[in-house]
Design an enzyme around this catalytic site. Structure first.
Site, mmCIF file in Angstrom:
data_model
loop_
_atom_site.group_PDB
_atom_site.id
_atom_site.type_symbol
_atom_site.label_atom_id
_atom_site.label_comp_id
_atom_site.label_asym_id
_atom_site.label_seq_id
_atom_site.Cartn_x
_atom_site.Cartn_y
_atom_site.Cartn_z
ATOM 1 N N ASP A 93 20.092 -48.695 -54.022
ATOM 2 C CA ASP A 93 21.445 -49.037 -54.451
ATOM 3 C C ASP A 93 21.926 -50.220 -53.609
ATOM 4 O OD1 ASP A 93 22.148 -48.047 -51.996
ATOM 5 O OD2 ASP A 93 23.149 -46.268 -52.748
ATOM 6 N N ASP A 275 20.490 -40.348 -61.361
ATOM 7 C CA ASP A 275 20.257 -39.975 -59.962
ATOM 8 C C ASP A 275 21.437 -39.152 -59.481
ATOM 9 O OD1 ASP A 275 21.890 -41.434 -57.499
ATOM 10 O OD2 ASP A 275 22.166 -42.411 -59.430
#
Length: 380
Positions: A93, A275
């Site tokens: 991320d 996720d």
């Protein structure tokens, strides 16, 4: 033009069955990515374990790895894949979510964000270029664009201003990623970039932003800024609004959304990637997922329960141990308790995604979804 990587193999309603080709292997979608914030799953789960329980993609956190051990150290060790001994895809991320969750500890400006480390309080700056540089040092398969994760609720005026800035940041991310991938000492010269759709719960802002970023020809597109306090109905409404305006030949990633029931609803709406820290976090506290929904192994009723966590499950915990034994381990504060439950929950999620793919392949996803929701009865 970006290289063609995503192939849509089958549609069942809006549910998509696909393949996404990466330098570290082909991802079968829909997919749930297993979250290893600091290049490890919390709960003493190794990269070897992840392979055993069917994990296709590991997700690591840019912000946390930048602070420790430091992305430059990871680069010197040959990148994340080499560092953690994982040869399958890794998504990192951007660090944006963590930076923006610091609230009182940060200042947002056009160039990026100034904030204080949650570890030692030192001042740090992160902008689009810095996020790309850190992720390039990590050498992940997929890098996420640096964006502002807008708090919910936010005023329409603030959301419009924030989304415009996120778009400008995305342009800078793309330019910097192209530059980094051309350098001789780059860990992964084929690192991919996913853009992130924002807009809070304002559907028209979301749609306009989706239309804008789809023109940037990125490797994939994420829907961000959800699971931050909105209702499930609002979340589904946003997905319904956004998905039709994203490219059909690129994967769509719903960030941070992870209840099994949420996953089924989002797959039905055309989402490919998921996720969430939820299965591992739940497992560490003795909350485990089963065919009948989530149960709490700390409950006294499991003290003499000789069954596995979930009948028929092929995970290492269910093949070898009883509910009673694992409950005892928790009561005795043995680390093995957390490990077994995290392994089970991640296996449960990975198997759920495999079953979803089979259902789309077989053209019976709607029936599969209805059956699962009935079995879980609001408990998953």
């Amino acid at each position: 033009m970006t290289k063609k990587r995503y192939t849509l193999l089958k549609k069942d309603g809006k549910a998509r069955r696909g393949e996404f080709v990466t330098p570290h292997g082909t991802i079968q979608t829909p997919i749930f990515m297993n979250v290893g914030t600091l290049a490890a799953i919390k709960g003493a789960v190794s990269s070897m374990d992840l392979k055993e329980i069917g994990c296709q993609v590991e997700l690591s956190n840019t912000y946390h790895l930048h602070l420790r051990p430091g992305d430059k150290i990871v680069k010197q060790m040959g990148g994340l894949h080499n560092f953690m001994n994982w040869d399958r895809p890794i998504l990192t991320d951007s660090g944006g979510f963590q930076v923006f969750s610091l609230a009182g500890m940060r200042k947002i400006k056009e160039e990026g964000v100034y904030f204080n480390s949650h570890i030692d309080g030192r001042k740090i700056f992160m902008g689009p270029e810095e996020s790309m540089q850190i992720q390039s040092n990590l050498g992940s398969t997929i890098a996420m664009a640096f964006d502002e994760c807008i708090p919910n609720p936010s005023t329409r005026e603030y959301v419009e201003k924030s989304v415009a800035r996120t778009t400008r940041w995305l342009e800078r991310c793309k330019k910097e990623m192209d530059r980094l991938n051309s350098l001789d000492d780059t860990v992964n010269k084929e690192q991919m970039l996913f853009g992130i759709n924002q807009g809070g719960v304002y559907e028209d802002i979301r749609i306009e932003h989706a239309k804008t970023i789809r023109e940037m020809d990125l490797d994939g597109y994420a829907i961000g800024g959800l699971a931050v306090g909105e209702t499930h109905e609002e979340m589904y409404r946003v997905i319904d609004a956004v998905v039709p305006h994203l490219p059909e030949d690129k994967p769509i990633y719903l960030m941070g959304v992870g209840l099994p029931s949420n996953i089924l609803e989002a797959v039905e709406r055309g989402v490919d990637f998921f996720d969430c820290v939820l299965p591992a976090r739940n497992g560490r506290h003795g909350h485990v997922f089963t065919k009948e929904g989530k149960i709490n192994l700390m409950n006294a009723k499991f003290e003499l329960d000789a069954r596995p966590i979930d009948e028929g499950c092929q995970c290492p915990a269910c093949k070898n141990y009883t509910r009673a034994y694992i409950r005892h381990l928790f009561k005795a504060k043995e680390m093995l308790a957390m490990r077994l439950c995290v392994l089970h929950n991640l296996y449960f999620y990975n198997k759920l995604m495999e079953d979803i793919r089979d259902a789309i392949d077989g053209g019976y996803f709607a029936e599969f979804k209805a059956k699962k929701l009935e079995e879980w009865n609001g408990r998953a």
